[in-house]
Design a protein around this motif. Sequence first.
Motif, short mmCIF file in Angstrom:
data_model
loop_
_atom_site.label_atom_id
_atom_site.label_comp_id
_atom_site.label_asym_id
_atom_site.label_seq_id
_atom_site.Cartn_x
_atom_site.Cartn_y
_atom_site.Cartn_z
N MET A 315 -44.75 -30.44 9.10
CA MET A 315 -45.71 -29.64 9.86
C MET A 315 -45.21 -29.50 11.28
O MET A 315 -45.17 -30.49 12.04
CB MET A 315 -47.11 -30.29 9.85
CG MET A 315 -47.75 -30.41 8.50
SD MET A 315 -49.44 -31.05 8.61
CE MET A 315 -49.86 -31.24 6.88
N ASP A 316 -44.76 -28.32 11.62
CA ASP A 316 -44.34 -28.00 12.99
C ASP A 316 -43.28 -28.96 13.51
O ASP A 316 -43.28 -29.35 14.68
CB ASP A 316 -45.56 -28.00 13.92
CG ASP A 316 -45.29 -27.21 15.20
OD1 ASP A 316 -44.35 -26.41 15.21
OD2 ASP A 316 -46.04 -27.41 16.17
N SER A 340 -55.08 -31.50 2.43
CA SER A 340 -54.40 -31.85 3.68
C SER A 340 -53.87 -33.28 3.65
O SER A 340 -53.24 -33.73 4.60
CB SER A 340 -55.37 -31.71 4.85
OG SER A 340 -56.42 -32.67 4.73
N THR A 374 -56.07 -36.28 11.88
CA THR A 374 -55.23 -35.54 12.82
C THR A 374 -54.30 -34.59 12.08
O THR A 374 -54.11 -33.44 12.46
CB THR A 374 -54.40 -36.52 13.67
OG1 THR A 374 -55.30 -37.35 14.43
CG2 THR A 374 -53.48 -35.77 14.62
N GLN A 375 -53.72 -35.08 10.98
CA GLN A 375 -52.84 -34.23 10.17
C GLN A 375 -53.61 -33.04 9.61
O GLN A 375 -53.09 -31.91 9.57
CB GLN A 375 -52.23 -35.04 9.04
CG GLN A 375 -51.38 -34.21 8.07
CD GLN A 375 -50.62 -35.07 7.09
OE1 GLN A 375 -49.58 -35.62 7.42
NE2 GLN A 375 -51.15 -35.20 5.90
N GLU A 376 -54.83 -33.27 9.16
CA GLU A 376 -55.64 -32.18 8.64
C GLU A 376 -55.89 -31.11 9.69
O GLU A 376 -55.78 -29.90 9.41
CB GLU A 376 -56.97 -32.72 8.12
CG GLU A 376 -57.89 -31.65 7.56
CD GLU A 376 -59.09 -32.25 6.85
OE1 GLU A 376 -58.93 -32.67 5.69
OE2 GLU A 376 -60.16 -32.33 7.47
N ARG A 377 -56.21 -31.51 10.93
CA ARG A 377 -56.42 -30.54 11.99
C ARG A 377 -55.15 -29.75 12.27
O ARG A 377 -55.19 -28.53 12.48
CB ARG A 377 -56.91 -31.24 13.26
CG ARG A 377 -58.34 -31.77 13.15
CD ARG A 377 -58.87 -32.21 14.49
NE ARG A 377 -58.19 -33.43 14.97
CZ ARG A 377 -58.60 -34.66 14.70
NH1 ARG A 377 -59.69 -34.86 13.95
NH2 ARG A 377 -57.95 -35.71 15.18
N ARG A 378 -54.00 -30.45 12.26
CA ARG A 378 -52.72 -29.76 12.47
C ARG A 378 -52.46 -28.73 11.37
O ARG A 378 -52.02 -27.61 11.64
CB ARG A 378 -51.57 -30.77 12.51
CG ARG A 378 -51.53 -31.66 13.73
CD ARG A 378 -50.55 -32.80 13.55
NE ARG A 378 -49.24 -32.32 13.14
CZ ARG A 378 -48.40 -33.00 12.36
NH1 ARG A 378 -48.77 -34.20 11.89
NH2 ARG A 378 -47.24 -32.51 12.05
N MET A 379 -52.75 -29.10 10.13
CA MET A 379 -52.48 -28.21 9.02
C MET A 379 -53.38 -26.98 9.05
O MET A 379 -52.92 -25.84 8.87
CB MET A 379 -52.65 -28.96 7.70
CG MET A 379 -52.34 -28.11 6.48
SD MET A 379 -52.34 -29.10 4.97
CE MET A 379 -52.02 -27.82 3.75
N ASP A 381 -54.93 -25.71 11.61
CA ASP A 381 -54.55 -24.90 12.76
C ASP A 381 -53.30 -24.08 12.46
O ASP A 381 -53.20 -22.90 12.83
CB ASP A 381 -54.32 -25.80 13.98
CG ASP A 381 -53.96 -24.99 15.22
OD1 ASP A 381 -54.77 -24.16 15.66
OD2 ASP A 381 -52.84 -25.19 15.75
N ALA A 382 -52.34 -24.70 11.77
CA ALA A 382 -51.11 -23.98 11.42
C ALA A 382 -51.42 -22.82 10.49
O ALA A 382 -50.89 -21.71 10.67
CB ALA A 382 -50.12 -24.95 10.77
N LEU A 408 -44.12 -23.16 10.95
CA LEU A 408 -45.26 -24.05 11.16
C LEU A 408 -45.41 -25.06 10.04
O LEU A 408 -45.78 -26.21 10.28
CB LEU A 408 -46.55 -23.22 11.28
CG LEU A 408 -46.53 -22.13 12.38
CD1 LEU A 408 -47.81 -21.32 12.30
CD2 LEU A 408 -46.38 -22.78 13.75
#
Length: 415
Positions: A315-316, A340, A374-379, A381-382, A408
Amino acid sequence: MTRLIAAAPALALTLALTGQPIAAQEQTRQISGSLSYMQKIALPDDAAVTVKATGAFDTILGETRFGTEGRQVPLPFSLDVPANLSGRVGAVIRIGGQPRWLIEDVPFKAGDEAVDLGALRLSQITPLAFATRFDCGGTEVAFGVLGERAILRIDGSDIEMEQVRSASGARYQAVEDDSTEFWSKGDDAMLSVAGQEMPDCTRIDESTQTYRAGGNEPGWYVSIGESEVELVADYGELTRSAPRPDPEVVPGAYVFDMPEIGARLTLEDRLCRDDATGMPHPHRAALELDDRVLNGCGGAPASLLTGGEWHIEDMDGAGIVDRSAPTISFDAGGRVAGTSGCNRFVGGYELTGESLSFSQMGATLMACPEALMTQERRMMDALEQVRRFDFDETGALLLIGGPEDATLLTARRMM
């Protein structure tokens, strides 16, 4: 009937597309594996096995049939297929001429090396009457009738259902577990299994899809329907049609020969990017039209995304949480689903001639450790920022977007 040929004038065109001498390419390769099933049921002496590899346009790339002659599972198999073509393997074990165990759509990639599919587990089958198939976020289910019972078939298991009162649509619950429920409304359905809600389900369209190949200069396309081929070139100034021919299979390509309209279409099983938009397509196309050769791409971009689960591995540029196993899958109806690593999510996706975008994303609300949240929010958002997709040289899926048009999410299918 599909023709499988070892050599043809189209091979010269394939040489031009690949840049490799045909003599240097292996003409066939071996696909092997073994067949088994979970049930503790012995096979009778007259059991028969069929293993088949199919490619694009339902072409038969290779097939083997053999009797078990008293042997029991696991049953080894091997068959030869043309080199440099991707495809899918299916197998069936018949007893008394009737299918009893089945597996379908085991993919293999294009290439010239032998492929070992390993141990394939077949599911016990009994044909359902009046069955309707649905795609529930990458999981196929069937709802139909077995004898006088309503049956929900999922992951190789049959669940007996009974109809319950509903304000709209047809709603069923499992006879032995009211937390398993199937509720259909036209082409859509909702499914819960043992209390776990599955992604929204859409009816699988059983109709034959039209295949299209085309190029930007000088504005041409070929549309291959169930019975007819339509050809348009020179930005619409030239139009021709012909009965659909059977595709010929050559190493690395499929060929549609239409001498009655002076045309021959070769579709090479290699990734093709539209030279105007960069959109990926599954095939490189070359149309021999009279004394010209017109180049372009063929096949639906969506077919590169659908058909299996993608395992996200980055992820990113920051990797993923160990053992979290985030995934994403696309269905043919424009739905997307996955996890996620914490919650499951569902939503929609849209493909245009230039872009890929996601919309109406929603997720379950289970609480997880902070690293996974945190990973879920990143995913999520991506996914909101994705604007297109591509593949790297290893075959990994790249979801690209954001202000810098950067990768991303990176994902890969597991064999």
